[in-house]
Enzyme design. Structure first.
Site, PDB file in Angstrom:
ATOM      1  N   LYS A  49       0.772  -1.048   0.107  1.00 31.13           N
ATOM      2  CA  LYS A  49       0.110   0.092   0.071  1.00 31.13           C
ATOM      3  C   LYS A  49       1.024   1.342  -0.150  1.00 31.13           C
ATOM      4  O   LYS A  49       0.252   2.470   0.244  1.00 31.13           O
ATOM      5  CB  LYS A  49      -1.077   0.073   1.057  1.00 31.13           C
ATOM      6  N   HIS A 109       7.382  -7.434  -2.074  1.00 31.44           N
ATOM      7  CA  HIS A 109       7.106  -6.655  -0.726  1.00 31.44           C
ATOM      8  C   HIS A 109       7.879  -7.112   0.299  1.00 31.44           C
ATOM      9  O   HIS A 109       7.699  -6.916   1.328  1.00 31.44           O
ATOM     10  CB  HIS A 109       5.628  -6.941  -0.328  1.00 31.44           C
ATOM     11  N   SER A 139      -4.588   2.726   4.286  1.00 31.08           N
ATOM     12  CA  SER A 139      -4.919   1.966   2.758  1.00 31.08           C
ATOM     13  C   SER A 139      -4.809   0.635   2.906  1.00 31.08           C
ATOM     14  O   SER A 139      -5.808  -0.085   2.456  1.00 31.08           O
ATOM     15  CB  SER A 139      -3.761   2.527   2.065  1.00 31.08           C
TER      16      SER A 139
END
Ligand SMILES: Nc1ncnc2c1ncn2[C@@H]1O[C@H](COP(=O)(O)O)[C@@H](OP(=O)(O)O)[C@H]1O
Ligand SMILES: CCc1ccc(OS(=O)(=O)O)cc1
Length: 264
Positions: A49, A109, A139
């Site tokens: 995010k 990530h 988010s």
């Protein structure tokens, strides 16, 4: 019944080295750790995010010299293999990367300590985007509400504790950003901030162009700024996740491209 069981499995997060990851990723961990990076790989690295989709579209526009039609060739999730991604029977991120011609742009990530070692050994280029913790948390909360294959985030108060204690997918925001910040001068890392990209997109895009060893005309740069604006990407089916079925991403709960703002 079979679908219920499969969905139930995908909802699970399991730990590797104290970091929560999707169960299917953990099942595939050996393949991920043995991934063979190449010296000309560019790896987009983010905490979830933080503007991953945004920087992916920017990098692709740069690679395609600002050719909008070429960036429409596929949805953004298919353009840059997500190396730790696994959702059998689909090909894994590693399998997709292995069949991709070089030079490759990949994404992850993963925090530094879980990255496949071959990325360090091959001195690859890393493009890291950091976003402030509060906006990431907000988010991520809305993303977990609308993502039907992730655990329900609970109330905002409950999620606040979950996020702060790092009990979310890919672990603690604080450790992630700190880990990448600490290695940035020892490897080829371009460390960008989401908030700078909002404030002066042209300047930050120019940094990416240079980092990628490219040179683009001013008019092409302006085109990239326009095409990668929040408003454009929100309407673009190749970037707004509208092609993902509702039983996975329910955008009636919260849109994928939600606000795209930074806190004052
Ligand atoms: N072109 C753009 N400009 C600004 N923010 C963008 C953007 N494209 C995506 N985003 C925002 O980046 C976040 C998603 O990040 P990721 O791609 O890493 O999952 C969402 O934040 P919000 O939920 O705050 O709106 C999304 O709106
Ligand atoms: C485990 C939570 C999670 C977070 C982000 C994901 O993908 S993506 O970054 O939105 O493409 C998937 C799962």
């Amino acid at each position: 019944m079979a679908l219920t069981t499969e969905l139930g499995r995908q909802l699970q997060l399991r730990e590797v080295g104290g970091i929560l990851l999707q169960a299917a990723t953990v099942d595939n961990w050996s393949e991920i750790q043995h991934f063979e990076a190449k010296p000309d790989d560019l790896l987009i690295c983010t905490y979830p995010k933080s503007g991953t989709t945004w920087i992916q579209e920017i990098v692709d526009m740069i690679e395609q010299n600002g050719d909008v039609a070429k960036c429409q060739r596929a949805i953004i999730q298919h353009r840059h293999p997500f190396i730790e991604w696994a959702r059998p029977p689909q090909p894994s991120g590693v399998e997709k990367a292995n069949t991709m011609p070089s030079p490759r742009t990949l994404r992850t990530h993963l925090p530094t300590q879980l990255l496949p070692p071959s990325f360090w050994e091959n001195n690859c280029k890393f493009l890291y985007v950091a976003r402030n913790a509060k906006d990431c948390m907000v988010s991520y909360y809305h993303f977990q509400r609308m993502n039907q294959v992730l655990p329900d985030p609970g109330t905002w108060e409950e999620y606040f504790e979950t996020f702060i204690s790092g009990k979310v997918g890919w672990g603690s925001w604080f450790d992630h950003v700190k880990g990448w910040w600490e290695i940035k001068d020892r490897y080829q890392v371009l460390f960008l901030f989401y908030e700078d990209m909002k404030r002066d997109p042209k300047c930050e895009i120019q940094k990416v162009v240079q980092f990628m060893g490219k040179s683009l005309d001013e008019t092409v740069l302006d085109e990239i700024v326009q095409e990668t604006s929040f408003e454009k990407m929100k309407e673009n089916p190749m970037t707004n996740r509208s092609t993902v079925p509702k039983f996975i991403l329910d955008q009636s709960i919260s849109p994928f491209m939600r606000k795209g703002e930074d806190s004052p």
